[in-house]
Design a protein around this motif. Structure first.
Motif, PDB file in Angstrom:
ATOM      1  N   THR A 197     -15.156  49.070 -23.593  1.00 24.41           N
ATOM      2  CA  THR A 197     -13.727  48.743 -23.653  1.00 24.41           C
ATOM      3  C   THR A 197     -13.294  47.850 -22.495  1.00 24.41           C
ATOM      4  O   THR A 197     -12.418  46.997 -22.672  1.00 24.41           O
ATOM      5  CB  THR A 197     -12.872  50.024 -23.640  1.00 24.41           C
ATOM      6  OG1 THR A 197     -13.168  50.793 -22.467  1.00 24.41           O
ATOM      7  CG2 THR A 197     -13.128  50.857 -24.876  1.00 24.41           C
ATOM      8  N   GLY A 198     -13.877  48.021 -21.314  1.00 24.88           N
ATOM      9  CA  GLY A 198     -13.459  47.260 -20.134  1.00 24.88           C
ATOM     10  C   GLY A 198     -13.445  45.755 -20.326  1.00 24.88           C
ATOM     11  O   GLY A 198     -12.401  45.104 -20.140  1.00 24.88           O
ATOM     12  N   PRO A 199     -14.566  45.139 -20.707  1.00 21.58           N
ATOM     13  CA  PRO A 199     -14.587  43.674 -20.855  1.00 21.58           C
ATOM     14  C   PRO A 199     -13.638  43.183 -21.943  1.00 21.58           C
ATOM     15  O   PRO A 199     -12.942  42.180 -21.740  1.00 21.58           O
ATOM     16  CB  PRO A 199     -16.042  43.368 -21.223  1.00 21.58           C
ATOM     17  CG  PRO A 199     -16.814  44.574 -20.825  1.00 21.58           C
ATOM     18  CD  PRO A 199     -15.889  45.739 -20.938  1.00 21.58           C
ATOM     19  N   VAL A 200     -13.597  43.876 -23.088  1.00 18.21           N
ATOM     20  CA  VAL A 200     -12.770  43.413 -24.194  1.00 18.21           C
ATOM     21  C   VAL A 200     -11.288  43.515 -23.839  1.00 18.21           C
ATOM     22  O   VAL A 200     -10.502  42.588 -24.085  1.00 18.21           O
ATOM     23  CB  VAL A 200     -13.071  44.220 -25.475  1.00 18.21           C
ATOM     24  CG1 VAL A 200     -12.244  43.684 -26.640  1.00 18.21           C
ATOM     25  CG2 VAL A 200     -14.548  44.152 -25.813  1.00 18.21           C
ATOM     26  N   VAL A 201     -10.890  44.643 -23.236  1.00 11.48           N
ATOM     27  CA  VAL A 201      -9.497  44.812 -22.835  1.00 11.48           C
ATOM     28  C   VAL A 201      -9.110  43.780 -21.785  1.00 11.48           C
ATOM     29  O   VAL A 201      -8.018  43.201 -21.837  1.00 11.48           O
ATOM     30  CB  VAL A 201      -9.254  46.242 -22.310  1.00 11.48           C
ATOM     31  CG1 VAL A 201      -7.878  46.349 -21.648  1.00 11.48           C
ATOM     32  CG2 VAL A 201      -9.362  47.246 -23.451  1.00 11.48           C
ATOM     33  N   TYR A 202     -10.013  43.517 -20.838  1.00 14.47           N
ATOM     34  CA  TYR A 202      -9.704  42.536 -19.786  1.00 14.47           C
ATOM     35  C   TYR A 202      -9.392  41.166 -20.390  1.00 14.47           C
ATOM     36  O   TYR A 202      -8.368  40.545 -20.060  1.00 14.47           O
ATOM     37  CB  TYR A 202     -10.869  42.421 -18.806  1.00 14.47           C
ATOM     38  CG  TYR A 202     -10.732  41.229 -17.879  1.00 14.47           C
ATOM     39  CD1 TYR A 202      -9.831  41.239 -16.821  1.00 14.47           C
ATOM     40  CD2 TYR A 202     -11.492  40.071 -18.078  1.00 14.47           C
ATOM     41  CE1 TYR A 202      -9.682  40.142 -15.978  1.00 14.47           C
ATOM     42  CE2 TYR A 202     -11.349  38.977 -17.250  1.00 14.47           C
ATOM     43  CZ  TYR A 202     -10.444  39.022 -16.203  1.00 14.47           C
ATOM     44  OH  TYR A 202     -10.293  37.922 -15.388  1.00 14.47           O
ATOM     45  N   TYR A 203     -10.258  40.689 -21.254  1.00 17.39           N
ATOM     46  CA  TYR A 203     -10.048  39.346 -21.801  1.00 17.39           C
ATOM     47  C   TYR A 203      -8.844  39.299 -22.744  1.00 17.39           C
ATOM     48  O   TYR A 203      -8.169  38.268 -22.840  1.00 17.39           O
ATOM     49  CB  TYR A 203     -11.315  38.862 -22.506  1.00 17.39           C
ATOM     50  CG  TYR A 203     -12.410  38.510 -21.525  1.00 17.39           C
ATOM     51  CD1 TYR A 203     -12.258  37.422 -20.662  1.00 17.39           C
ATOM     52  CD2 TYR A 203     -13.563  39.273 -21.420  1.00 17.39           C
ATOM     53  CE1 TYR A 203     -13.250  37.094 -19.738  1.00 17.39           C
ATOM     54  CE2 TYR A 203     -14.554  38.957 -20.498  1.00 17.39           C
ATOM     55  CZ  TYR A 203     -14.388  37.866 -19.664  1.00 17.39           C
ATOM     56  OH  TYR A 203     -15.356  37.566 -18.739  1.00 17.39           O
ATOM     57  N   MET A 204      -8.548  40.402 -23.410  1.00 18.53           N
ATOM     58  CA  MET A 204      -7.345  40.431 -24.234  1.00 18.53           C
ATOM     59  C   MET A 204      -6.087  40.410 -23.359  1.00 18.53           C
ATOM     60  O   MET A 204      -5.098  39.755 -23.708  1.00 18.53           O
ATOM     61  CB  MET A 204      -7.355  41.668 -25.127  1.00 18.53           C
ATOM     62  CG  MET A 204      -8.367  41.630 -26.252  1.00 18.53           C
ATOM     63  SD  MET A 204      -8.135  40.227 -27.382  1.00 18.53           S
ATOM     64  CE  MET A 204      -6.526  40.604 -28.055  1.00 18.53           C
ATOM     65  N   LEU A 246     -19.631  47.080 -16.414  1.00 23.57           N
ATOM     66  CA  LEU A 246     -18.758  47.859 -15.533  1.00 23.57           C
ATOM     67  C   LEU A 246     -17.995  46.968 -14.555  1.00 23.57           C
ATOM     68  O   LEU A 246     -16.877  47.310 -14.139  1.00 23.57           O
ATOM     69  CB  LEU A 246     -19.574  48.894 -14.763  1.00 23.57           C
ATOM     70  CG  LEU A 246     -18.767  49.961 -14.022  1.00 23.57           C
ATOM     71  CD1 LEU A 246     -18.019  50.851 -15.004  1.00 23.57           C
ATOM     72  CD2 LEU A 246     -19.669  50.796 -13.123  1.00 23.57           C
ATOM     73  N   SER A 247     -18.562  45.831 -14.211  1.00 26.08           N
ATOM     74  CA  SER A 247     -17.884  44.920 -13.274  1.00 26.08           C
ATOM     75  C   SER A 247     -16.588  44.364 -13.847  1.00 26.08           C
ATOM     76  O   SER A 247     -15.774  43.799 -13.115  1.00 26.08           O
ATOM     77  CB  SER A 247     -18.818  43.770 -12.879  1.00 26.08           C
ATOM     78  OG  SER A 247     -19.876  44.250 -12.069  1.00 26.08           O
ATOM     79  N   SER A 248     -16.379  44.520 -15.140  1.00 26.66           N
ATOM     80  CA  SER A 248     -15.108  44.087 -15.730  1.00 26.66           C
ATOM     81  C   SER A 248     -13.934  44.856 -15.110  1.00 26.66           C
ATOM     82  O   SER A 248     -12.805  44.344 -15.084  1.00 26.66           O
ATOM     83  CB  SER A 248     -15.123  44.294 -17.243  1.00 26.66           C
ATOM     84  OG  SER A 248     -15.306  45.658 -17.575  1.00 26.66           O
ATOM     85  N   TYR A 249     -14.193  46.049 -14.588  1.00 21.68           N
ATOM     86  CA  TYR A 249     -13.124  46.809 -13.945  1.00 21.68           C
ATOM     87  C   TYR A 249     -12.761  46.226 -12.583  1.00 21.68           C
ATOM     88  O   TYR A 249     -11.631  46.403 -12.109  1.00 21.68           O
ATOM     89  CB  TYR A 249     -13.508  48.286 -13.841  1.00 21.68           C
ATOM     90  CG  TYR A 249     -13.461  48.941 -15.195  1.00 21.68           C
ATOM     91  CD1 TYR A 249     -12.296  49.529 -15.658  1.00 21.68           C
ATOM     92  CD2 TYR A 249     -14.562  48.911 -16.045  1.00 21.68           C
ATOM     93  CE1 TYR A 249     -12.226  50.085 -16.933  1.00 21.68           C
ATOM     94  CE2 TYR A 249     -14.511  49.453 -17.309  1.00 21.68           C
ATOM     95  CZ  TYR A 249     -13.334  50.039 -17.749  1.00 21.68           C
ATOM     96  OH  TYR A 249     -13.268  50.568 -19.021  1.00 21.68           O
TER      97      TYR A 249
END
Length: 296
Positions: free
Chosen positions: A283-290, A137-140
Motif C-alpha cells: 500500500t505504501g508506494p501506491v498510496v504515495y504516488y496517488m 518500505l522506503s516509500s514511507y
C-alpha cells in the motif's frame, strides 16, 4: 497479515491470542508514533525494520534450500533506505546510484566466493529479497518527506508534521483494513478467496476490510486535516482495500513455496516483522504516488 479469516467458534485459546495481539499493539503503537514524528527517527525505525524483515525473509529462503547472502542483503536494504532519506538534500539521483552499487556489489561478492555453484540464484534472491523489503518500505520515507500544509483538522492542536500525518494515514487505512477483514471474516467468512495460498481468507472478510479501509480514510481527512477531498480519500481507501490483501498474499506465496506458516515470532500474537508489514509494503508506494497525483 492474518485477516479475512473464515468463521469459527471462539475458544479460550482464541481469546488469549486476541488479548496478546491487542497488548502488542498497545505497546508498539506509541513507539511507531514517536518514530515517525521526526525524520531521523523515521529513517532509524525503517532501518531497524528493514534489517529484521530481511533476516526473516532470508531465513524463509534458507528453509527452502536456497542460500541468500544475509550481510549483502541487509547492506542493500540500508543503502536504499539511506539513499531515499538523503535524496532531498542532493541533486544526484541517489536511488539510482544505490541500485547500481547494489547490483555491482552483490555480483562482486559472488565472484569473491570459492563455492560458486549457487551464485546466480543466491545473487538473484539476495537482490530481489532486499528490494522487496527495502525498496517498498522506503516509500514511507517518501511519505514522511511530503510537506503539503495540513488544514485545520480535529488534531490540529497536536501540531502533527504533514509528512507524519501522511504516514499515519497510510498505516491506519492498511492496518484497519486488515482488522476489519479479520473480524468480518471470522464472523461471516464462507467463500474462500485464495484457498491454496491463504485458506482462512474469505471474500466476506475482503468486503469487510474494504469497508473499514474506506471508512478510515474518510475519517482521517477531518481528523488529520489532510488536504484532499473525501472522494480522493475514498479512492485511497479502495487502494488500501485492494493492495493490502495483495501484499499479504504475496508473502503467503513466498512462505507456501517452502512450507512456512509464520515468518517469525518476534511480536507476540502477530508472528514476525514480515508478517506485520506485508500489507503496508504494497500500500505504501501506491498510496504515495496517488497522493502526489491528487495534490500535484
Amino acid at each position: 497479515m492474518d485477516g479475512a479469516n473464515a468463521a469459527s467458534a471462539d475458544s479460550p485459546s482464541r481469546a488469549n491470542t486476541l488479548a496478546i495481539r491487542v497488548a502488542s499493539v498497545v505497546v508498539l503503537l506509541p513507539l511507531i508514533i514517536a518514530g515517525v514524528w521526526w525524520p531521523p527517527t523515521t529513517a532509524l525505525l525503517a532501518g531497524l525494520v528493514i534489517a529484521l524483515a530481511i533476516s526473516e525473509l532470508f531465513a524463509i529462503f534458507r528453509q527452502g534450500g536456497y542460500q541468500p547472502r544475509l550481510i549483502e542483503g541487509i547492506a542493500i536494504g540500508w543503502l536504499i533506505c539511506a539513499a531515499t532519506f538523503f535524496q532531498p538534500l542532493i541533486t544526484v539521483d541517489l536511488v539510482l546510484v544505490a541500485l547500481v552499487v547494489s547490483i555491482l556489489g552483490a555480483l562482486i561478492a559472488e565472484i569473491a566466493r570459492r563455492d560458486r555453484q549457487t551464485s546466480l540464484l543466491s545473487w538473484a534472491l539476495t537482490f530481489a529479497g532486499a528490494y522487496y523489503v527495502s525498496g517498498l518500505l522506503s516509500s514511507y520515507l517518501l511519505l514522511r518527506q511530503l510537506e503539503l500544509p495540513l488544514q485545520n483538522g480535529w488534531l490540529a492542536f497536536a501540531n502533527i508534521p504533514p509528512g507524519a500525518a501522511w504516514v499515519f494515514f497510510t498505516l491506519a487505512i492498511t492496518w484497519l483494513q486488515d482488522t476489519g477483514a479479520f473480524f468480518v471474516g471470522r464472523a461471516f467468512g464462507r467463500t474462500k478467496m485464495a484457498p491454496i495460498l491463504s485458506p482462512k481468507k474469505s471474500w466476506e472478510g475482503f468486503a469487510g476490510g474494504m469497508v473499514a479501509a474506506i471508512a478510515t480514510a474518510l475519517f482521517c481527512v477531518p481528523l488529520l486535516g489532510l488536504p484532499i477531498t473525501l472522494l480522493e480519500a475514498a479512492i485511497l481507501g479502495v487502494i488500501a482495500g485492494i493492495f493490502g490483501p495483495l501484499g499479504d498474499l504475496a508473502e503467503s506465496l513466498i512462505k507456501r513455496q517452502v512450507g512456512v506458516k509464520d515468518s517469525g515470532y518476534i511480536i507476540p500474537g502477530h508472528g514476525g516483522i514480515l508478517d506485520r508489514i506485508d500489507s503496508i509494503l504494497f500500500t505504501g508506494p501506491v498510496v504515495y504516488y496517488m497522493i502526489v497525483l491528487f495534490t500535484r
